[in-house]
Design an enzyme around this catalytic site. Structure first.
Site, PDB file in Angstrom:
ATOM      1  N   ASP A  34      50.178  40.452  50.861  1.00 36.81           N
ATOM      2  CA  ASP A  34      49.015  39.553  50.864  1.00 36.81           C
ATOM      3  C   ASP A  34      48.230  39.755  52.154  1.00 36.81           C
ATOM      4  O   ASP A  34      48.821  39.987  53.214  1.00 36.81           O
ATOM      5  CB  ASP A  34      49.471  38.082  50.734  1.00 36.81           C
ATOM      6  CG  ASP A  34      48.395  37.204  50.096  1.00 36.81           C
ATOM      7  OD1 ASP A  34      47.314  37.077  50.690  1.00 36.81           O
ATOM      8  OD2 ASP A  34      48.645  36.650  49.010  1.00 36.81           O
ATOM      9  N   ASN A  35      46.905  39.652  52.079  1.00 35.98           N
ATOM     10  CA  ASN A  35      46.092  39.758  53.296  1.00 35.98           C
ATOM     11  C   ASN A  35      45.652  38.378  53.795  1.00 35.98           C
ATOM     12  O   ASN A  35      44.892  38.277  54.740  1.00 35.98           O
ATOM     13  CB  ASN A  35      44.865  40.652  53.078  1.00 35.98           C
ATOM     14  CG  ASN A  35      43.871  40.043  52.114  1.00 35.98           C
ATOM     15  OD1 ASN A  35      44.141  39.029  51.479  1.00 35.98           O
ATOM     16  ND2 ASN A  35      42.702  40.660  51.993  1.00 35.98           N
ATOM     17  N   GLY A  39      45.310  33.375  50.468  1.00 34.21           N
ATOM     18  CA  GLY A  39      46.718  32.935  50.496  1.00 34.21           C
ATOM     19  C   GLY A  39      47.034  32.147  51.752  1.00 34.21           C
ATOM     20  O   GLY A  39      46.322  32.232  52.749  1.00 34.21           O
ATOM     21  N   ALA A  80      47.167  40.016  43.253  1.00 37.24           N
ATOM     22  CA  ALA A  80      46.126  39.978  44.294  1.00 37.24           C
ATOM     23  C   ALA A  80      44.774  40.286  43.678  1.00 37.24           C
ATOM     24  O   ALA A  80      44.620  41.249  42.932  1.00 37.24           O
ATOM     25  CB  ALA A  80      46.445  40.991  45.382  1.00 37.24           C
ATOM     26  N   TYR A 148      33.266  39.361  37.349  1.00 36.18           N
ATOM     27  CA  TYR A 148      34.714  39.136  37.458  1.00 36.18           C
ATOM     28  C   TYR A 148      35.419  39.585  36.166  1.00 36.18           C
ATOM     29  O   TYR A 148      36.401  40.330  36.207  1.00 36.18           O
ATOM     30  CB  TYR A 148      34.975  37.650  37.731  1.00 36.18           C
ATOM     31  CG  TYR A 148      36.434  37.260  37.615  1.00 36.18           C
ATOM     32  CD1 TYR A 148      37.320  37.496  38.654  1.00 36.18           C
ATOM     33  CD2 TYR A 148      36.920  36.651  36.457  1.00 36.18           C
ATOM     34  CE1 TYR A 148      38.658  37.137  38.545  1.00 36.18           C
ATOM     35  CE2 TYR A 148      38.256  36.295  36.345  1.00 36.18           C
ATOM     36  CZ  TYR A 148      39.125  36.530  37.392  1.00 36.18           C
ATOM     37  OH  TYR A 148      40.446  36.186  37.275  1.00 36.18           O
ATOM     38  N   LYS A 152      38.154  42.643  35.640  1.00 41.02           N
ATOM     39  CA  LYS A 152      39.491  42.494  35.055  1.00 41.02           C
ATOM     40  C   LYS A 152      39.680  43.474  33.895  1.00 41.02           C
ATOM     41  O   LYS A 152      40.741  44.054  33.722  1.00 41.02           O
ATOM     42  CB  LYS A 152      39.702  41.048  34.587  1.00 41.02           C
ATOM     43  CG  LYS A 152      39.935  40.069  35.737  1.00 41.02           C
ATOM     44  CD  LYS A 152      41.197  40.448  36.476  1.00 41.02           C
ATOM     45  CE  LYS A 152      41.752  39.361  37.341  1.00 41.02           C
ATOM     46  NZ  LYS A 152      42.928  39.776  38.104  1.00 41.02           N
ATOM     47  N   ASN A 177      42.651  29.155  32.056  1.00 34.76           N
ATOM     48  CA  ASN A 177      42.547  28.519  33.372  1.00 34.76           C
ATOM     49  C   ASN A 177      43.910  27.948  33.751  1.00 34.76           C
ATOM     50  O   ASN A 177      44.459  27.136  33.012  1.00 34.76           O
ATOM     51  CB  ASN A 177      41.536  27.374  33.335  1.00 34.76           C
ATOM     52  CG  ASN A 177      40.139  27.880  33.092  1.00 34.76           C
ATOM     53  OD1 ASN A 177      39.658  28.758  33.794  1.00 34.76           O
ATOM     54  ND2 ASN A 177      39.491  27.351  32.067  1.00 34.76           N
TER      55      ASN A 177
END
Ligand code: NAD
Length: 324
Positions: A34-35, A39, A80, A148, A152, A177
């Protein structure tokens, strides 16, 4: 299932950290990548000194770092991403690079380091505005209406190409969702923050009649784990599943639940009217309900309806805000 060596990209985020909790509780080894762009360390703090847990603070856009570090695992749960659908109309490159480039880097690391399985959290947005609801996995044409959703779908295509070319086994999960504690985006989160700023009125994007399906986080995590377990038992190279609850709820009803859970009275709703016949924003799919019968046939079943999921999530998020 025998003990797995897992990597969770985006493991410090909302869904990722709940998946980490689950994998750890089942006795698996977990490496989080993770960056921390979204997060939070608090989400994974409880595992930091655990012998089965490792944290890699890596920007997955840094290809060399990914190749070097993403190895010695059986499966990559690739979560991510930049999940802000609305951002796509202001900064499409951010969506492209955080989603498509990152997925390419992850796949390349998997190819070079011989990792066999990928589980990818795709989205209902890949379908765009459908005329069949509930929408099954084989619905066509796939015509996303947001950058978006397009990103995906592009990720899914890349994953499928890598699966066939390099024999990487791929489980693609198109999520509705997802709501629950630790979420930092989405309609419930937005409403709570707007009402904290002004408890007398609430701005609702669109005309409030947008109707969608919401799934509680524990149901989502159980789906990811259960379907992966089933996938490893099969000979399939690629499987695609919709994951969501079997009902839907309007944005106006969500507002009512949030207001009630916050204990507010007499809140005035101010609908923006939105764009293109009441969408919240350009790229907002107005009606979304997924056909989840394929996942149900595999033995997964959500425990909560959309309404219950929204209420539980609102309660948890209000409590979290109170702790800040
Ligand atoms: P989130 O923002 O909470 O988690 C994403 C995580 O990825 C964050 O921890 C972030 O720091 C990390 N990340 C982003 N870019 C990165 C990069 N370049 N390098 C390393 N880490 C990076 O979002 P979430 O809601 O938990 O979503 C998780 C996944 O599920 C995403 O792929 C999202 O597209 C997908 N999804 C979510 C929903 C939903 O309702 N939450 C619905 C459908 C699909």
């Amino acid at each position: 299932m025998s003990t797995l060596r897992t990597a969770v990209t985006g493991g410090a985020g909302f869904i990722g950290s709940h998946l980490v909790d689950y994998l750890m509780s089942k006795g698996h080894y977990v490496k989080v990548f993770d960056n921390f762009s979204a997060g939070k360390i608090e989400n994974i703090r409880q595992w930091m000194s655990h012998e089965r847990f490792e944290l890699y603070k890596v920007d997955l856009k840094d290809r060399n770092a990914v190749f070097e570090k993403l190895k010695d695992v059986d499966v990559v749960f690739h979560l991510a991403a930049n999940p802000e659908v609305r951002l796509g109309s202001q900064d499409p490159y951010a969506i492209y690079s955080d989603n498509v480039e990152v997925t390419f880097n992850v796949l390349e690391a998997m190819r070079l380091n011989g990792i066999k399985y990928i589980v990818f959290t795709s989205s209902s947005t890949v379908y765009g505005e459908t005329n069949v609801r509930p929408t099954p996995e084989d619905y066509s044409p796939m015509e996303p209406i947001s950058v978006y959703g397009a990103s995906k779908l592009a990720c899914e295509a890349l994953i499928m190409g890598y699966a066939h070319t390099f024999n990487i086994k791929a489980l693609i999960l198109r999520l509705a969702n997802i709501v629950g504690p630790r979420a930092q985006h989405g309609v419930i989160y937005d409403f709570i923050h707007k009402l904290l700023a002004d408890p007398t009125q609430l701005e609702i994007l669109g005309d409030g009649s947008q109707r969608k399906s919401y799934l509680y986080i524990s149901d989502c995590i159980e789906a990811i784990y259960h379907l992966f377990r089933e996938f490893t038992k099969s000979n399939a190279l690629i499987e695609v599943y919709n994951i969501g609850s079997q009902d839907w709820i309007t944005v106006k009803e969500i507002a009512d639940i949030v207001v009630e859970e916050m204990g507010l009275k007499g809140v005035k709703y101010r609908f923006t009217g939105g764009v293109e016949g009441g969408r919240g924003w350009r790229g907002d799919v107005k009606y979304m309900l997924l056909d989840v019968s394929k996942a149900l046939e595999k033995g997964w079943r959500p425990k909560h309806t959309s309404r219950e999921a929204v209420r539980l999530a609102a309660r948890a998020l209000i409590k979290e805000v109170g702790k800040c």
